[in-house]
Design a protein around this motif. Sequence first.
Motif, PDB file in Angstrom:
ATOM      1  N   VAL A 117      54.093  42.714  36.546  1.00  0.00           N
ATOM      2  CA  VAL A 117      53.184  42.441  35.617  1.00  0.00           C
ATOM      3  C   VAL A 117      51.841  42.247  36.781  1.00  0.00           C
ATOM      4  O   VAL A 117      51.733  42.263  37.568  1.00  0.00           O
ATOM      5  CB  VAL A 117      53.254  40.437  35.869  1.00  0.00           C
ATOM      6  CG1 VAL A 117      52.153  40.175  34.445  1.00  0.00           C
ATOM      7  CG2 VAL A 117      54.954  40.390  34.570  1.00  0.00           C
ATOM      8  N   PHE A 118      50.393  43.071  35.800  1.00  0.00           N
ATOM      9  CA  PHE A 118      49.100  42.961  36.698  1.00  0.00           C
ATOM     10  C   PHE A 118      48.429  41.886  35.730  1.00  0.00           C
ATOM     11  O   PHE A 118      47.965  42.126  34.491  1.00  0.00           O
ATOM     12  CB  PHE A 118      48.328  44.016  35.974  1.00  0.00           C
ATOM     13  CG  PHE A 118      49.538  45.176  37.430  1.00  0.00           C
ATOM     14  CD1 PHE A 118      50.705  46.034  36.529  1.00  0.00           C
ATOM     15  CD2 PHE A 118      49.003  46.080  38.303  1.00  0.00           C
ATOM     16  CE1 PHE A 118      51.393  46.716  37.192  1.00  0.00           C
ATOM     17  CE2 PHE A 118      49.624  46.460  39.435  1.00  0.00           C
ATOM     18  CZ  PHE A 118      51.197  47.316  38.400  1.00  0.00           C
ATOM     19  N   LEU A 119      47.587  40.860  36.530  1.00  0.00           N
ATOM     20  CA  LEU A 119      46.372  40.113  36.170  1.00  0.00           C
ATOM     21  C   LEU A 119      45.255  40.277  36.973  1.00  0.00           C
ATOM     22  O   LEU A 119      45.355  40.996  38.211  1.00  0.00           O
ATOM     23  CB  LEU A 119      46.643  38.843  36.742  1.00  0.00           C
ATOM     24  CG  LEU A 119      48.449  38.573  35.703  1.00  0.00           C
ATOM     25  CD1 LEU A 119      48.900  36.782  36.912  1.00  0.00           C
ATOM     26  CD2 LEU A 119      48.381  37.975  34.978  1.00  0.00           C
ATOM     27  N   GLU A 120      44.568  40.620  36.145  1.00  0.00           N
ATOM     28  CA  GLU A 120      43.906  41.469  36.567  1.00  0.00           C
ATOM     29  C   GLU A 120      42.249  40.624  36.684  1.00  0.00           C
ATOM     30  O   GLU A 120      42.070  39.267  35.373  1.00  0.00           O
ATOM     31  CB  GLU A 120      42.630  42.643  36.063  1.00  0.00           C
ATOM     32  CG  GLU A 120      43.674  43.778  36.052  1.00  0.00           C
ATOM     33  CD  GLU A 120      43.114  44.975  36.314  1.00  0.00           C
ATOM     34  OE1 GLU A 120      42.931  46.047  36.911  1.00  0.00           O
ATOM     35  OE2 GLU A 120      42.407  45.334  35.826  1.00  0.00           O
ATOM     36  N   CYS A 121      41.441  40.584  38.145  1.00  0.00           N
ATOM     37  CA  CYS A 121      40.169  39.593  37.554  1.00  0.00           C
ATOM     38  C   CYS A 121      38.614  40.439  38.214  1.00  0.00           C
ATOM     39  O   CYS A 121      38.802  41.273  39.240  1.00  0.00           O
ATOM     40  CB  CYS A 121      40.678  38.152  38.996  1.00  0.00           C
ATOM     41  SG  CYS A 121      39.236  37.381  39.369  1.00  0.00           S
ATOM     42  N   VAL A 122      37.833  40.031  37.634  1.00  0.00           N
ATOM     43  CA  VAL A 122      36.116  40.494  38.023  1.00  0.00           C
ATOM     44  C   VAL A 122      35.570  39.930  38.490  1.00  0.00           C
ATOM     45  O   VAL A 122      35.158  38.841  36.895  1.00  0.00           O
ATOM     46  CB  VAL A 122      36.195  41.807  37.094  1.00  0.00           C
ATOM     47  CG1 VAL A 122      34.796  42.694  36.840  1.00  0.00           C
ATOM     48  CG2 VAL A 122      37.475  42.895  36.650  1.00  0.00           C
ATOM     49  N   GLN A 123      34.515  39.411  39.187  1.00  0.00           N
ATOM     50  CA  GLN A 123      33.138  38.809  38.995  1.00  0.00           C
ATOM     51  C   GLN A 123      32.207  40.094  39.505  1.00  0.00           C
ATOM     52  O   GLN A 123      32.052  41.202  40.172  1.00  0.00           O
ATOM     53  CB  GLN A 123      33.437  37.962  40.633  1.00  0.00           C
ATOM     54  CG  GLN A 123      34.138  39.066  41.515  1.00  0.00           C
ATOM     55  CD  GLN A 123      32.923  39.034  42.517  1.00  0.00           C
ATOM     56  OE1 GLN A 123      31.533  38.844  42.312  1.00  0.00           O
ATOM     57  NE2 GLN A 123      33.567  39.648  43.912  1.00  0.00           N
ATOM     58  N   ASP A 124      30.966  38.981  38.954  1.00  0.00           N
ATOM     59  CA  ASP A 124      29.991  39.970  39.132  1.00  0.00           C
ATOM     60  C   ASP A 124      28.954  39.294  39.993  1.00  0.00           C
ATOM     61  O   ASP A 124      27.686  39.447  39.475  1.00  0.00           O
ATOM     62  CB  ASP A 124      29.516  39.928  37.179  1.00  0.00           C
ATOM     63  CG  ASP A 124      28.423  38.629  36.501  1.00  0.00           C
ATOM     64  OD1 ASP A 124      28.481  38.934  35.917  1.00  0.00           O
ATOM     65  OD2 ASP A 124      29.553  37.710  37.581  1.00  0.00           O
ATOM     66  N   MET A 125      28.739  38.766  41.042  1.00  0.00           N
ATOM     67  CA  MET A 125      27.828  37.898  42.097  1.00  0.00           C
ATOM     68  C   MET A 125      28.316  38.414  42.914  1.00  0.00           C
ATOM     69  O   MET A 125      27.513  38.456  44.101  1.00  0.00           O
ATOM     70  CB  MET A 125      28.284  36.466  41.937  1.00  0.00           C
ATOM     71  CG  MET A 125      27.501  35.655  40.767  1.00  0.00           C
ATOM     72  SD  MET A 125      26.270  35.814  40.776  1.00  0.00           S
ATOM     73  CE  MET A 125      25.286  35.002  42.469  1.00  0.00           C
ATOM     74  N   ASP A 126      29.258  40.028  43.463  1.00  0.00           N
ATOM     75  CA  ASP A 126      28.606  40.590  44.969  1.00  0.00           C
ATOM     76  C   ASP A 126      29.198  39.899  45.930  1.00  0.00           C
ATOM     77  O   ASP A 126      29.197  39.637  46.954  1.00  0.00           O
ATOM     78  CB  ASP A 126      27.493  41.239  44.793  1.00  0.00           C
ATOM     79  CG  ASP A 126      27.401  42.355  45.611  1.00  0.00           C
ATOM     80  OD1 ASP A 126      26.438  41.869  47.472  1.00  0.00           O
ATOM     81  OD2 ASP A 126      28.588  43.032  46.467  1.00  0.00           O
ATOM     82  N   HIS A 127      30.299  38.818  45.336  1.00  0.00           N
ATOM     83  CA  HIS A 127      30.825  38.008  46.401  1.00  0.00           C
ATOM     84  C   HIS A 127      31.840  38.446  47.149  1.00  0.00           C
ATOM     85  O   HIS A 127      32.736  39.804  46.496  1.00  0.00           O
ATOM     86  CB  HIS A 127      31.761  37.033  45.732  1.00  0.00           C
ATOM     87  CG  HIS A 127      30.634  35.487  44.974  1.00  0.00           C
ATOM     88  ND1 HIS A 127      31.679  35.126  43.751  1.00  0.00           N
ATOM     89  CD2 HIS A 127      29.437  35.573  45.355  1.00  0.00           C
ATOM     90  CE1 HIS A 127      29.876  34.244  43.521  1.00  0.00           C
ATOM     91  NE2 HIS A 127      29.278  34.260  44.885  1.00  0.00           N
ATOM     92  N   GLU A 128      31.824  38.586  48.598  1.00  0.00           N
ATOM     93  CA  GLU A 128      32.922  38.915  49.431  1.00  0.00           C
ATOM     94  C   GLU A 128      34.494  38.468  48.996  1.00  0.00           C
ATOM     95  O   GLU A 128      35.403  39.226  48.932  1.00  0.00           O
ATOM     96  CB  GLU A 128      32.726  39.130  50.963  1.00  0.00           C
ATOM     97  CG  GLU A 128      31.609  39.482  51.489  1.00  0.00           C
ATOM     98  CD  GLU A 128      30.179  39.036  51.119  1.00  0.00           C
ATOM     99  OE1 GLU A 128      28.724  39.595  51.557  1.00  0.00           O
ATOM    100  OE2 GLU A 128      30.071  37.152  50.263  1.00  0.00           O
ATOM    101  N   ASN A 129      34.326  36.886  48.545  1.00  0.00           N
ATOM    102  CA  ASN A 129      35.630  36.420  48.987  1.00  0.00           C
ATOM    103  C   ASN A 129      36.292  36.224  47.341  1.00  0.00           C
ATOM    104  O   ASN A 129      35.719  36.131  46.536  1.00  0.00           O
ATOM    105  CB  ASN A 129      35.946  35.010  48.952  1.00  0.00           C
ATOM    106  CG  ASN A 129      35.752  34.707  50.989  1.00  0.00           C
ATOM    107  OD1 ASN A 129      35.130  36.204  51.663  1.00  0.00           O
ATOM    108  ND2 ASN A 129      35.478  33.752  51.525  1.00  0.00           N
TER     109      ASN A 129
END
Lengths: 113, 114
Positions: free
Chosen positions: A19-31
């Motif tokens: 199973v693959f769960l993916e997460c994307v953020q658009d704030m250029d966060h390091e963590n």
Amino acid sequence: DVKVTQSSRYLVKRTGEKVFLECVQDMDHENMFWYRQDPGLGLRLIYFSYDVKMKEKGDIPEGYSVSREKKERFSLILESASTNQTSMYLCASSFPWGSETQYFGPGTRLLVL
Amino acid sequence: AQSVTQPDIHITVSEGASLELRCNYSYGATPYLFWYVQSPGQGLQLLLKYFSGDTLVQGIKGFEAEFKRSQSSFNLRKPSVHWSDAAEYFCAVGEDNAGNMLTFGGGTRLMVKP
């Protein structure tokens, strides 16, 4: 506004599947973080990443792995899903300092049959 | 290791009544403290946070929290609850040297009676 998106809101998988769960953020966060949420237990940290290709185990890493090939994307992998991995999975991201807010995605509710 | 305890699993209050949600933490140094709210089917949203300065912190949606070092507490309060406040509330503690990792309490589910 900060946006953290997760690839699926609901997933149904069979025991033994990968199973693959993916997460994307658009704030250029390091963590970036992956949590598991179960009733009465709050959120428990599975893995986190503080940079591309870097990862650290959290409190409950057994049965999970992660991948961070790009800064904005953090994937959680269940190599062989089991019924005890049925849960809500939450992704979060933040800047690296201790006082910084973690921003959460809407969550993926995973059912393993 | 740090830990967070939210003693009340469920709380029911009447609309318009005041609210206090309890949070106790265990941590050696001055902690970073957070309250998050989770509406049904949603992710977590930050209500407020404390990391230094004034021990009474104001947040969104009319919430406030007070850091009491002597009691190791960070209780969340609201003077008048609205039906839309029904949700689950999480207290969390962070530390500066751990890559911004948070330790969460078990959560308190708030129900609001009309």
